[in-house]
Enzyme design. Sequence first.
Site, short mmCIF file in Angstrom:
data_model
loop_
_atom_site.label_atom_id
_atom_site.label_comp_id
_atom_site.label_asym_id
_atom_site.label_seq_id
_atom_site.Cartn_x
_atom_site.Cartn_y
_atom_site.Cartn_z
N LYS A 54 0.78 -1.34 0.02
CA LYS A 54 -0.11 -0.09 -0.05
C LYS A 54 0.74 1.33 -0.06
O LYS A 54 0.69 2.08 -0.72
CB LYS A 54 -0.87 0.22 1.32
CG LYS A 54 -1.98 -1.26 1.08
CD LYS A 54 -2.71 -1.28 2.44
CE LYS A 54 -3.76 -2.45 2.13
NZ LYS A 54 -4.73 -2.78 3.30
N GLN A 98 -4.59 -1.04 9.67
CA GLN A 98 -4.49 -2.57 9.07
C GLN A 98 -5.23 -3.50 9.89
O GLN A 98 -4.60 -3.57 10.95
CB GLN A 98 -3.05 -2.87 8.73
CG GLN A 98 -2.91 -4.33 7.82
CD GLN A 98 -3.37 -4.26 6.67
OE1 GLN A 98 -3.27 -3.32 5.71
NE2 GLN A 98 -4.06 -5.24 6.18
N ASP A 121 -10.90 3.41 3.75
CA ASP A 121 -11.15 2.04 3.70
C ASP A 121 -12.76 1.62 3.43
O ASP A 121 -13.49 0.74 3.27
CB ASP A 121 -10.69 1.24 4.78
CG ASP A 121 -9.65 0.44 4.82
OD1 ASP A 121 -9.08 0.15 3.46
OD2 ASP A 121 -8.76 -0.15 5.72
#
Length: 290
Positions: A54, A98, A121
């Site tokens: 990422k 995460q 997200d």
Amino acid sequence: MTAAIIDGKARAAALRAQVASAVAVLHAASGRVPGLAVVLVGEDPASSVYVRSKARATREAGMTSIEHRLPATASADELLALVAALNADPAVDGILVQLPLPKQIDERAVIQAIDPDKDVDGFHPVNAGRLATGIAGFVPCTPLGCLLLIRDVRPQLAGLEAVVIGRSNIVGKPMAQLLLAESCTVTTVHSRTRNAAAHVRAADIVVAAVGIPGLVTRDWIKPGASVIDVGINRTDAGLVGDVDFAGVSAVAGAITPVPGGVGPMTIACLIRNTYVSACRREGVTPDPAI
Ligand code: NAD
């Protein structure tokens, strides 16, 4: 029939290149460089790989990657304090914590602590509600990537029958909402569904997000259907999806491979969401092609 193979790797590379160009335009016009903060708690090897990918993709798109690592023993309060600092930091357009988190930390509480307008997200309940009610927000990256792949092979989605297999908050539910917003007739099949195959056989579009290798077999698929395989299963035979690729590709009209299908789209959509967030904060309209 032999299905067209949907090349998610190429589609993701194209999206990332589009975002990089748009980031350059935004920077030239406003001096602003979008920033994505990624937080990793602990040393989980798979999570470390995801975070590195990422961060690399963020930098390659001309954006700033801000990485924070906390030890596996970090407390919920430490993580919440970091999230609060990132919420307040004007250089941060997107915040990604995460998952999974160590067991002493409540994931829901952390997700809910993220500013919904930096929640690239798309996991915050405010963004889930925005998606369900048709308000612009952030859509989770994996289902958004699936929708882009589906649109490429089915430009006219209105009225089509779509079946989503799986009802998780990060894939199945938002996928069903996205297809509903495209005016598909949507059925969600899950672990308690009676006769899943009968539902799937009626579908023009099938999205499988379950985590059971080869669950979807050739006899489940209507000839010509578009099949999107989200599953990532590590088996003795290597990485496989939820769809029996060899069998299903003989009847489907189009199908994503695993790997090289949905996977690469997830990071590309994260980069996309971060760019869109920066535009919103800057008060400019994001490139409509993205
Ligand atoms: P999850 O475990 O949270 O949800 C799985 C869903 O499958 C559940 O809603 C459950 O009801 C349903 N299910 C279980 N057994 C079933 C059955 N026999 N028939 C029909 N439905 C059944 O999983 P998730 O987070 O949604 O992920 C699903 C899969 O997608 C996993 O393999 C995961 O690794 C993969 N994944 C891939 C990406 C990507 O970027 N490609 C991203 C997220 C998840």
